[in-house]
Motif scaffolding. Structure first.
Motif, PDB file in Angstrom:
ATOM      1  N   UNK A   1       0.824  -1.204   0.000  1.00 50.64           N
ATOM      2  CA  UNK A   1       0.000   0.000   0.000  1.00 50.64           C
ATOM      3  C   UNK A   1       0.866   1.265   0.000  1.00 50.64           C
ATOM      4  N   UNK A   2       2.051   1.170   0.597  1.00 47.82           N
ATOM      5  CA  UNK A   2       2.964   2.323   0.550  1.00 47.82           C
ATOM      6  C   UNK A   2       3.371   2.635  -0.883  1.00 47.82           C
ATOM      7  N   UNK A   3       3.666   1.559  -1.652  1.00 50.13           N
ATOM      8  CA  UNK A   3       3.991   1.765  -3.073  1.00 50.13           C
ATOM      9  C   UNK A   3       2.824   2.417  -3.802  1.00 50.13           C
ATOM     10  N   UNK A   4       1.628   1.967  -3.469  1.00 47.17           N
ATOM     11  CA  UNK A   4       0.441   2.491  -4.141  1.00 47.17           C
ATOM     12  C   UNK A   4       0.210   3.953  -3.777  1.00 47.17           C
ATOM     13  N   UNK A   5       0.395   4.290  -2.507  1.00 45.14           N
ATOM     14  CA  UNK A   5       0.236   5.688  -2.090  1.00 45.14           C
ATOM     15  C   UNK A   5       1.235   6.596  -2.813  1.00 45.14           C
ATOM     16  N   UNK A   6       2.473   6.114  -2.880  1.00 47.41           N
ATOM     17  CA  UNK A   6       3.500   6.910  -3.563  1.00 47.41           C
ATOM     18  C   UNK A   6       3.155   7.084  -5.036  1.00 47.41           C
ATOM     19  N   UNK A   7       2.686   6.016  -5.655  1.00 46.78           N
ATOM     20  CA  UNK A   7       2.357   6.054  -7.080  1.00 46.78           C
ATOM     21  C   UNK A   7       1.240   7.050  -7.364  1.00 46.78           C
ATOM     22  N   UNK A   8       0.213   7.061  -6.527  1.00 40.86           N
ATOM     23  CA  UNK A   8      -0.982   7.857  -6.804  1.00 40.86           C
ATOM     24  C   UNK A   8      -0.960   9.232  -6.134  1.00 40.86           C
ATOM     25  N   UNK A   9       0.132   9.568  -5.488  1.00 39.64           N
ATOM     26  CA  UNK A   9       0.172  10.801  -4.693  1.00 39.64           C
ATOM     27  C   UNK A   9       0.010  12.058  -5.539  1.00 39.64           C
ATOM     28  N   UNK A  10       0.422  12.019  -6.791  1.00 33.10           N
ATOM     29  CA  UNK A  10       0.376  13.220  -7.633  1.00 33.10           C
ATOM     30  C   UNK A  10      -0.918  13.329  -8.434  1.00 33.10           C
ATOM     31  N   UNK A  11      -1.781  12.316  -8.367  1.00 29.97           N
ATOM     32  CA  UNK A  11      -3.032  12.362  -9.109  1.00 29.97           C
ATOM     33  C   UNK A  11      -4.008  13.337  -8.461  1.00 29.97           C
ATOM     34  N   UNK A  12      -4.932  13.875  -9.236  1.00 27.13           N
ATOM     35  CA  UNK A  12      -5.982  14.713  -8.634  1.00 27.13           C
ATOM     36  C   UNK A  12      -6.759  13.915  -7.587  1.00 27.13           C
ATOM     37  N   UNK A  13      -7.349  14.621  -6.637  1.00 28.89           N
ATOM     38  CA  UNK A  13      -8.071  13.943  -5.557  1.00 28.89           C
ATOM     39  C   UNK A  13      -9.273  13.191  -6.113  1.00 28.89           C
ATOM     40  N   UNK A  14      -9.471  11.986  -5.594  1.00 26.96           N
ATOM     41  CA  UNK A  14     -10.627  11.171  -5.959  1.00 26.96           C
ATOM     42  C   UNK A  14     -11.006  10.350  -4.734  1.00 26.96           C
ATOM     43  N   UNK A  15     -12.260  10.447  -4.325  1.00 27.70           N
ATOM     44  CA  UNK A  15     -12.683   9.807  -3.085  1.00 27.70           C
ATOM     45  C   UNK A  15     -12.486   8.296  -3.107  1.00 27.70           C
ATOM     46  N   UNK A  16     -12.889   7.665  -4.211  1.00 31.18           N
ATOM     47  CA  UNK A  16     -12.788   6.212  -4.279  1.00 31.18           C
ATOM     48  C   UNK A  16     -11.332   5.765  -4.276  1.00 31.18           C
TER      49      UNK A  16
END
Length: 448
Positions: A368-383
């Motif tokens: 999940x840490x890898x996933x958080x790092x990967x998606x950190x720069x994406x626009x906010x999305x609740x899901x």
């Protein structure tokens, strides 16, 4: 082989090509009696290049050219050979000898003739040729696979209106070829530019194939011995990664395709309002495809467990998710002036759903840490935030290393579809049916 070559030189081009196939059939059939995988020597390959692909052996000599009629007759000769050869092993090795790229000047002729042969096999439903082509796609570098895919798409989706109906019919004739064709098509059309958006006829055909039988895209995986390290630069075992890319990028790619020209360096409010994304037909097709992909991902846990690969083999590589997320982020930034908030939201919702179900089924292995790092720069999305940060119970599968995203039996706590305290609601089942994906239903539909 030198004696054979001298006799072939005295023949016309067509009879020489037919004679080469005859001699190679005898040569490899005798080898197959003593070895299951005979080595293709240089001599047979040189004969094929000289007398089938018309590449002269003598340096500086002018290459021979078959006219259109002779080329058609050559294709008929080859089709007939593969149709009449009853031993699959002999068919496969002759096909491989003919069309495996050698990295030389004959490769262009080789690829051109291969595209025409497979196109003819589709038109006249020559299943042995399609099965050989499926094996060829599986063991050939992807750069050549996309060339074959483009040739077929040009023939059946671009040149003659309505000819896609002929291509559709091979679904029941050779599902194995269809699976490999889908994989190569998703590698070709990656939506990175307007020219690389799949034609509507092609998209509709593939979506209908997969919706009819979602297991179609797992055929290669289910029928292939899995190596410890999958080769780099070849097609993947399934087209799942490419299909996820299609579903996730489509809203943004189609919006970019209809991006209006700038007037005095600015987009006018009227133009921005009038410029829509994909049309209704395309939107419905990608939604239907997204549902089918999620259904296939949910099937995978059983298959991975049966093969003792759960937690050990990721059919969707995390390294392939990295460029996808980067492309989404770049497109979101590029389309921001066009007020593309709905398209960005849809794209991120699909990404979140695909990631969640892929990790739950064991198809995608990452922390999940890898996933958080990967998606950190994406626009906010609740899901997407729920997927990367929601609490999840510990996996019952001991095969998964500590820290890897575990199997999801229940949605994250606090998500609206499920109460925070299920114990106070005894009527609720222990494992709710996929309600963690907002607004997405998964009707049971038996697969024939």
């Amino acid at each position: 082989m030198s004696d054979i070559r001298h006799s072939l030189l005295r023949r016309d081009a067509l009879s020489a090509a037919k004679e080469v196939l005859y001699h190679l059939d005898i040569y490899f059939s005798s080898q197959l009696q003593s070895a299951p995988l005979p080595i293709v020597d240089k001599g047979p390959v040189e004969l094929l290049e000289e007398f089938v692909f018309q590449v002269p052996k003598e340096r500086g000599a002018q290459p021979k050219r078959l006219n259109s009629l002779q080329e058609l007759q050559l294709l008929e000769i080859m089709c007939s050979y593969f149709q009449e050869q009853t031993k699959d092993s002999a068919r496969q090795i002759i096909f491989s000898s003919l069309f495996s790229p050698q990295g030389n000047k004959a490769d262009d002729s080789r690829m051109s003739l291969l595209g025409k042969l497979v196109s003819m096999a589709v038109a006249v439903c020559r299943i042995p040729v399609l099965e050989c082509a499926a094996s060829w796609l599986q063991r050939t570098p992807v750069v050549y696979c996309v060339r074959l895919a483009r040739a077929l798409v040009d023939d059946y989706c671009c040149l003659v209106p309505g000819s896609v109906q002929t291509l559709k019919q091979i679904f029941s004739a050779s599902p194995r070829f269809c699976c490999q064709f889908i994989t190569s098509v998703t590698a070709l059309y990656d939506l990175s530019s307007d020219d690389l958006i799949p034609p509507l006829d092609l998209l509709e055909m593939i979506v209908n194939w997969i919706f009819e039988d979602p297991r179609l895209i797992l055929i290669t995986f289910l029928n292939t011995p899995i190596a410890a390290n999958l080769p780099i630069g070849f097609l993947e075992l399934t087209p799942l990664t490419g299909l996820i890319r299609w579903c996730v990028k489509a809203p943004l790619a189609y919006k970019r395709k209809k991006k209006p020209p700038l007037a005095n360096g600015h987009v006018t409010a009227k133009v921005t309002k009038d410029s829509g994304g994909m049309d209704r037909d395309s939107h419905l097709l990608y939604s239907k495809l997204h549902l089918s992909v999620l259904q296939v991902l949910m099937m995978l846990q059983v298959h991975l467990t049966e093969k003792n690969l759960y937690g050990r083999l990721g059919l969707i590589l995390f390294d392939h998710m990295v460029p996808l997320v980067e492309e989404i982020n770049r497109l979101a930034d590029e389309l921001n002036p066009l007020n593309a908030s709905q398209e960005i939201e849809l794209s991120l919702d699909r990404l979140a759903q695909a990631l969640q179900v892929a990790m739950a089924s064991g198809a995608l292995l990452c922390t999940r840490d890898d996933l958080r790092t990967l998606c950190s720069r994406l626009p906010h999305n609740n899901l997407l935030q729920l997927v990367i940060s929601g609490p999840v119970p510990q996996s019952p599968h001991a095969a998964l290393p500590p820290g890897f995203y575990p199997h999801i039996h229940t949605p994250p706590l606090g998500y609206g579809a499920v109460p925070a305290h299920p114990a106070t609601h005894p009527a609720l089942p222990t494992h709710p049916g996929h309600t963690f994906i907002s607004g997405m239903t998964f009707p049971f539909r038996p697969i024939r």
